[in-house]
Write a protein that holds these residues in place. Structure first.
Motif, mmCIF file in Angstrom:
data_model
loop_
_atom_site.group_PDB
_atom_site.id
_atom_site.type_symbol
_atom_site.label_atom_id
_atom_site.label_comp_id
_atom_site.label_asym_id
_atom_site.label_seq_id
_atom_site.Cartn_x
_atom_site.Cartn_y
_atom_site.Cartn_z
ATOM 1 N N GLY A 29 4.012 -18.195 14.541
ATOM 2 C CA GLY A 29 3.410 -18.923 13.412
ATOM 3 C C GLY A 29 2.302 -19.834 13.916
ATOM 4 N N THR B 14 -0.856 -19.885 13.548
ATOM 5 C CA THR B 14 -1.975 -20.225 12.659
ATOM 6 C C THR B 14 -1.610 -21.285 11.613
ATOM 7 O OG1 THR B 14 -1.293 -18.218 11.506
ATOM 8 C CG2 THR B 14 -3.295 -18.087 12.829
ATOM 9 N N SER C 31 0.346 -24.970 10.117
ATOM 10 C CA SER C 31 0.187 -26.401 10.365
ATOM 11 C C SER C 31 0.903 -26.808 11.663
ATOM 12 C CB SER C 31 0.747 -27.135 9.134
ATOM 13 O OG SER C 31 0.994 -28.455 9.400
ATOM 14 N N ALA D 123 0.494 -14.496 14.212
ATOM 15 C CA ALA D 123 -0.040 -14.883 12.904
ATOM 16 C C ALA D 123 0.417 -13.835 11.913
ATOM 17 C CB ALA D 123 -1.559 -14.921 12.935
ATOM 18 N N ALA E 165 10.989 -25.525 14.344
ATOM 19 C CA ALA E 165 10.438 -26.067 13.092
ATOM 20 C C ALA E 165 10.967 -25.281 11.904
ATOM 21 C CB ALA E 165 8.911 -25.994 13.119
ATOM 22 N N ILE F 134 6.211 -26.022 2.307
ATOM 23 C CA ILE F 134 6.972 -27.250 2.599
ATOM 24 C C ILE F 134 6.419 -28.427 1.776
ATOM 25 C CG2 ILE F 134 5.656 -27.756 4.713
ATOM 26 C CD1 ILE F 134 8.099 -29.109 5.863
HETATM 27 P P1 NDP Z 1 2.257 -22.914 7.304
HETATM 28 O O1 NDP Z 1 2.283 -22.234 5.990
HETATM 29 O O2 NDP Z 1 1.156 -23.861 7.607
HETATM 30 O O3 NDP Z 1 2.303 -21.806 8.473
HETATM 31 C C1 NDP Z 1 3.236 -20.789 8.445
HETATM 32 C C2 NDP Z 1 3.041 -19.850 9.617
HETATM 33 O O4 NDP Z 1 3.922 -18.734 9.443
HETATM 34 C C3 NDP Z 1 1.637 -19.256 9.695
HETATM 35 O O5 NDP Z 1 1.299 -19.002 11.039
HETATM 36 C C4 NDP Z 1 1.773 -17.947 8.915
HETATM 37 O O6 NDP Z 1 0.823 -16.964 9.290
HETATM 38 C C5 NDP Z 1 3.163 -17.513 9.346
HETATM 39 N N1 NDP Z 1 3.814 -16.661 8.363
HETATM 40 C C6 NDP Z 1 3.800 -16.778 7.015
HETATM 41 N N2 NDP Z 1 4.535 -15.798 6.435
HETATM 42 C C7 NDP Z 1 5.021 -15.044 7.447
HETATM 43 C C8 NDP Z 1 5.817 -13.866 7.489
HETATM 44 N N3 NDP Z 1 6.284 -13.277 6.380
HETATM 45 N N4 NDP Z 1 6.122 -13.352 8.705
HETATM 46 C C9 NDP Z 1 5.670 -13.929 9.840
HETATM 47 N N5 NDP Z 1 4.889 -15.042 9.864
HETATM 48 C C10 NDP Z 1 4.573 -15.589 8.675
HETATM 49 O O7 NDP Z 1 3.675 -23.643 7.450
HETATM 50 P P2 NDP Z 1 4.040 -24.952 8.263
HETATM 51 O O8 NDP Z 1 3.423 -24.916 9.626
HETATM 52 O O9 NDP Z 1 3.829 -26.135 7.419
HETATM 53 O O10 NDP Z 1 5.633 -24.790 8.408
HETATM 54 C C11 NDP Z 1 6.206 -23.899 9.342
HETATM 55 C C12 NDP Z 1 7.683 -24.218 9.453
HETATM 56 O O11 NDP Z 1 7.825 -25.531 9.988
HETATM 57 C C13 NDP Z 1 8.421 -24.225 8.100
HETATM 58 O O12 NDP Z 1 9.723 -23.758 8.298
HETATM 59 C C14 NDP Z 1 8.466 -25.711 7.730
HETATM 60 O O13 NDP Z 1 9.572 -26.029 6.916
HETATM 61 C C15 NDP Z 1 8.611 -26.344 9.115
HETATM 62 N N6 NDP Z 1 8.127 -27.717 9.188
HETATM 63 C C16 NDP Z 1 6.812 -27.984 8.961
HETATM 64 C C17 NDP Z 1 6.330 -29.285 9.049
HETATM 65 C C18 NDP Z 1 4.884 -29.592 8.870
HETATM 66 O O14 NDP Z 1 4.484 -30.752 9.077
HETATM 67 N N7 NDP Z 1 4.032 -28.646 8.500
HETATM 68 C C19 NDP Z 1 7.239 -30.415 9.331
HETATM 69 C C20 NDP Z 1 8.605 -30.001 9.587
HETATM 70 C C21 NDP Z 1 9.018 -28.702 9.516
HETATM 71 P P3 NDP Z 1 -0.650 -16.888 8.577
HETATM 72 O O15 NDP Z 1 -1.068 -18.300 8.351
HETATM 73 O O16 NDP Z 1 -1.468 -16.187 9.599
HETATM 74 O O17 NDP Z 1 -0.501 -16.110 7.311
#
Ligand code: NDP
Ligand code: MG
Length: 390
Positions: free
Chosen positions: A14, A16, A18, A41, A127, A212
């Motif tokens: 993941g 790409t 946040s 990604a 995460a 989220i």
């Molecule tokens: P984002 O939406 O910003 O990023 C999600 C990531 O997962 C991207 O790299 C995306 O790829 C990838 N992704 C999406 N769908 C799929 C799929 N079906 N299969 C494989 N990869 C996939 O999310 P966040 O970074 O905000 O959150 C990620 C995790 O961290 C979540 O579980 C969230 O609850 C947790 N979290 C996040 C916090 C935060 O501050 N953001 C704080 C605490 C926990 P692409 O973008 O290339 O499509």
């Protein structure tokens, strides 16, 4: 750095997102010997290419097969092997060259790779809270059996993990998760029923991915975090409290049996818990903003209103019933959030739908992984049918 056994070869699942991009920033700043071995990604493949350039990664994984079909991977110069399809995440998580897996995929799509990292004895910098909500028992048990470790990235759980270093597990009275209260903390229920996507995405203290951010507005995020804490710290739900703290500076607290409360404080910036999960038990300088003790700052807290935010009740209920409940509520929520973002249901219907799907599902106290995955698909279909008639 580091003094402790090396965990410096990292897969960022993941990359790409946040958390993923913040992790890449942390890795760049930590410098040698820290390095990314593999990055994944889903759909943002140009961003994946930019992240991989000059990083020396061995693998890049593109999990959305359809998007990958139209992308020119010739642009990934530098010899990184390109893996395509959802299975690539498991391959990265298990790779012998990887010490630490940063699980930053959003949703239950991250479960197979999170579980694979746990089984392979990796350090899991976690995460992807949904993996624990769906299958906390399987993931924590797999990590224990393999001699792996799970270090939370979620800021509340990182705070608790840090505070727990000061005492013994048997002396914990309770843990208290803090919650900002999200954008609707001061809204009335009737205003919330009319909330637009833009209103719900306007989080007061954190910049995060869309899913989220909506979870924070419904407070389903805190419900998922109660369940996450239940598995990470092996605590019964009655020992897990939630308090509203609008400034997001106290990230969470542990209260010990003598009444002493140990909290972790820092200005909100996810790079701090990400770095801690990578370097633990070592600490090193961090680019995050620091507390400014020369400024007068007010830290407030107030009780949560579970009538206004009924998602929270679901959190304690799921944490206490366990079994299939987490998989069902999580999948219903993921699907309902997508429907809300697409303009197909109202904001308050997200949690109403989750409650309904939880109540009608066939409960099993000790499900297999296959059963959990089947229920995940079932709950998504059910909520879509429900949304069409509600
Ligand atoms: P984002 O939406 O910003 O990023 C999600 C990531 O997962 C991207 O790299 C995306 O790829 C990838 N992704 C999406 N769908 C799929 C799929 N079906 N299969 C494989 N990869 C996939 O999310 P966040 O970074 O905000 O959150 C990620 C995790 O961290 C979540 O579980 C969230 O609850 C947790 N979290 C996040 C916090 C935060 O501050 N953001 C704080 C605490 C926990 P692409 O973008 O290339 O499509
Ligand atoms: Mg959190």
């Amino acid at each position: 750095m580091p003094d402790s056994p090396s965990k410096t070869a990292v897969a960022v699942l993941g990359a790409t997102g946040s958390i993923g991009t913040a992790t890449m920033d942390v890795l760049r700043r930590l410098g040698d010997p820290w390095h990314a071995v593999g990055l994944s990604a889903h759909s943002r493949l140009s961003e994946l290419r930019d992240l991989s350039l000059g990083s020396g990664v061995r693998y890049v994984a593109a999990t959305c097969t359809e998007t990958a079909r139209d992308f020119d991977f010739g642009e990934f110069a530098g010899g990184a092997e390109v893996l395509i399809g959802p299975e690539a995440l498991v391959r990265l998580a298990e790779d012998p060259a990887v010490d630490t897996v940063v699980a930053a995929v959003v949703g239950s799509a991250g479960l197979p790779s999170t579980l694979a990292a746990a089984k392979a004895g990796k350090r899991l910098a976690l995460a992807n809270k949904e993996a624990l909500v769906v299958a906390g028992s399987l993931v924590t048990q797999a990590s224990r059996l393999s001699g792996g470790e799970i270090i939370p990235i979620d800021s509340e759980h990182s705070a608790i993990f840090q505070a727990l270093q000061t005492g013994r597990a048997q002396d914990v009275q309770r843990i208290i998760l803090t919650a900002s209260g999200g954008p609707f903390r001061t809204w009335s229920p009737s205003q919330m029923a009319q909330a637009t996507v833009g209103d719900a995405l306007a989080h007061p203290t954190w910049q995060m991915g869309r899913k989220i951010t909506i979870d924070s507005a419904t407070m389903m995020n805190k419900a998922l975090e109660v369940i996450e804490a239940r598995w990470l710290f092996d605590l019964p739900p009655e020992k897990i409290g939630v308090v509203i703290h609008p400034q997001s500076i106290i990230h969470s607290m542990v209260e010990f049996v003598d009444g002493s409360v140990i909290a972790q404080l820092s200005p909100p910036d996810m790079r701090l818990p990400i770095q801690y999960a990578l370097t633990y038990p070592d600490r090193t300088g961090c680019p995050c903003p620091k507390m400014d003790w020369a400024q007068a700052v007010q830290l407030e807290w107030e009780p949560v209103d579970t009538e206004k935010f009924p998602a929270l009740k679901l959190g304690w209920e799921v944490a206490s019933r366990g079994g299939t409940c987490g998989a069902v509520v999580n999948a219903a929520n993921e699907a309902a959030v997508a429907l809300f973002l697409a303009g197909e249901i109202r904001f308050t219907e997200i949690v109403t739908g989750c409650r309904r799907i939880l109540e009608v599902h066939n409960y099993d106290a000790s499900p297999t992984l296959d059963e959990l995955m089947r229920l995940d698909r079932w709950a998504r279909e059910e909520i879509t049918k429900w949304a069409a008639v509600c």
